[in-house]
Scaffold this active site. Structure first.
Site, PDB file in Angstrom:
ATOM      1  N   GLU A  61     -34.743   3.357  83.400  1.00  0.00           N
ATOM      2  CA  GLU A  61     -33.317   3.053  83.531  1.00  0.00           C
ATOM      3  C   GLU A  61     -32.912   2.561  84.918  1.00  0.00           C
ATOM      4  OE1 GLU A  61     -31.043   6.397  82.102  1.00  0.00           O
ATOM      5  OE2 GLU A  61     -31.558   5.966  80.009  1.00  0.00           O
TER       6      GLU A  61
ATOM      7  N   GLU B  76     -36.257   6.822  74.748  1.00  0.00           N
ATOM      8  CA  GLU B  76     -35.346   7.969  74.798  1.00  0.00           C
ATOM      9  C   GLU B  76     -34.280   7.806  73.730  1.00  0.00           C
ATOM     10  OE1 GLU B  76     -33.349   9.020  78.433  1.00  0.00           O
ATOM     11  OE2 GLU B  76     -35.135   8.721  79.653  1.00  0.00           O
TER      12      GLU B  76
END
Length: 438
Positions: free
Chosen positions: A160, A353
């Site tokens: 991320e 995720e």
């Protein structure tokens, strides 16, 4: 409340589909005295940075309890475990010894290690605003691959980078706590450059399964008004295309390259090094409209009034304990949208995720959430998206960054006073899902 479709089995996924769970080093390992400090240690030491005033000095003490946690993974029946390597730990004497032990334990249990090389815990003294950090990242990557590459076959470079740039460098809500707004963009570029250099280092070490874990979500305009459409398009560039276009197309979205440092064209050739998997972290869509002239409280953040967009509430949806809307079909929309945007430039996708925060051991809402998202993922497969795996966030309740220990994402409950692990109802449910997929 979200309820699972208990009488309707999860559809079968293709043979070889990879099922797993994810964690990150800083959030679970503890043993802070056995590694160098990270920017998150410095951040949490500042009063008011973390809502409950906590730190990750002990966290789940996974460093000392990794065998117990691998046993939980084995009992759960996952194919793979996505963990992150702590750069500050590797920078410390004997730091790689821990990952040697962890990887050996995983391999002995028949669980594929999937290693993420950077999950936000930058060593103190380094700075993504400086180009040299990208070069240092490649050196660190080479050292980790030399030690673990004989047993770790799957690698993710960054986790991320969009959030690390936005929350850590633009808004100051995460470490390193800067509030630079658009002057944070060099941190984005240097992370992407670090990714490309790390891919080269991994290839040199013989790695054949390399990817990145980018966060993505559909951007929904607040209305069809021109100003809302324009604001939503800009937000979509920042949160979706800024970190995908350079990797997959070898270019920044129009106008962004002028804001980046250095020889951008030369760097893009490095950034666009071919990868084997494209990791997607998905939680929710975002509704976006034109700026409204005031600060906005959104998802625990205060968004400044000077941003050229505003984030609006998605109404008529259940929300998680974190206040995030639950929109399973957004995952299907996202994946088909990525396929349509990038075509054959998009590698096979892995959901690296997906998860939610809810309290309690009888976490029926988490079961409902995961049930809906796994079905939405199957819908994307049926629509022709090449998806190869799904990782739940997370195995354990953990240190949830600026939220401290208030948010519980785990399939396994952790008592942070005693560190006792207790599988939740969702753990048992996911175990049965995996058994049915065999």
């Amino acid at each position: 409340m979200i309820r699972p479709m208990a009488t309707n089995p999860i559809p079968q996924f293709p043979a070889g589909f990879l099922w797993g769970v994810s964690t990150s080093a800083h959030q679970i390992e503890g043993a802070a005295d056995l590694r160098a400090p990270s920017v998150w240690d410095a951040f949490t030491a500042e009063p008011g940075r973390v809502k409950d005033g906590s730190t990750a000095a002990v966290a789940c003490d996974h460093y000392h309890r990794y065998r117990e946690d691998v046993a939980l993974l084995a009992d759960l029946g996952v194919d793979a475990y996505r963990f992150s390597v702590s750069w500050p730990r590797v920078d410390s004497p004997g730091g790689l010894d821990f990952y040697d032990r962890l990887v050996d334990e995983l391999c002995a249990a028949g669980i594929r290690p999937v290693a993420t090389l950077f999950h936000w815990d930058l060593p103190v003294g380094l700075d993504w605003l400086r180009r040299e950090t990208a070069e240092r990242f490649a050196q660190y990557t080479a050292a980790v691959a030399a030690r673990l590459g004989d047993r770790v076959g799957s690698w993710l470079t960054l986790n991320e980078p969009a959030e690390h740039t936005l929350l850590g460098h633009a808004l100051g809500a995460h470490a390193p706590g800067r509030q630079l707004l658009f002057d944070a963009l060099p941190a984005a570029h240097h992370q992407l450059l670090g990714h490309g250099l790390a891919v080269r280092a991994l290839r040199a070490a013989g790695a054949t399964d390399i990817g990145i874990a980018n966060s993505h979500g559909p951007t929904w305009p607040a209305s069809h008004a021109a100003e809302d459409l324009e604001a939503a398009a800009f937000y979509d560039i920042l949160l979706n295309r800024l970190f995908a276009d350079p990797l997959l197309l070898g270019r920044y979205p129009e106008g962004i390259d002028a804001l980046m440092p250095g020889d951008v064209e030369a760097d893009l050739k490095v950034i666009a090094e071919p990868i084997d998997r494209y990791g997607v972290n998905y939680y929710a869509p975002t509704r976006v409209g034109a700026p409204q002239g005031d600060e906005i409280e959104f998802g625990g953040l205060t968004l400044p009034a000077e941003l050229p967009f505003s984030v609006r509430e998605i109404e008529d949806r259940p929300v998680t304990d974190f206040g995030w809307p639950v929109v399973p079909e957004g995952l299907t929309e996202l994946l088909t949208g990525l396929r349509d945007r990038y075509g054959d430039r998009l590698p096979p996708v892995v959901i690296t995720e997906n998860g939610c925060s809810y309290p309690g051991l009888d976490d029926q809402d988490r079961i409902g959430y995961l049930d809906g998202h796994i079905r939405a993922l199957h819908d994307a497969l049926a629509a022709g998206v090449d998806v190869r795996g799904y990782f739940v966030w997370s195995l354990l309740d953990n240190f949830e960054w600026a939220e401290g220990y208030a948010r519980r994402f785990g399939l396994v409950h952790v008592d942070f006073a005693t560190l006792e692990r207790t599988p939740k109802a969702s753990y048992g449910w996911f175990r049965e899902v995996l058994r049915a997929q065999r």
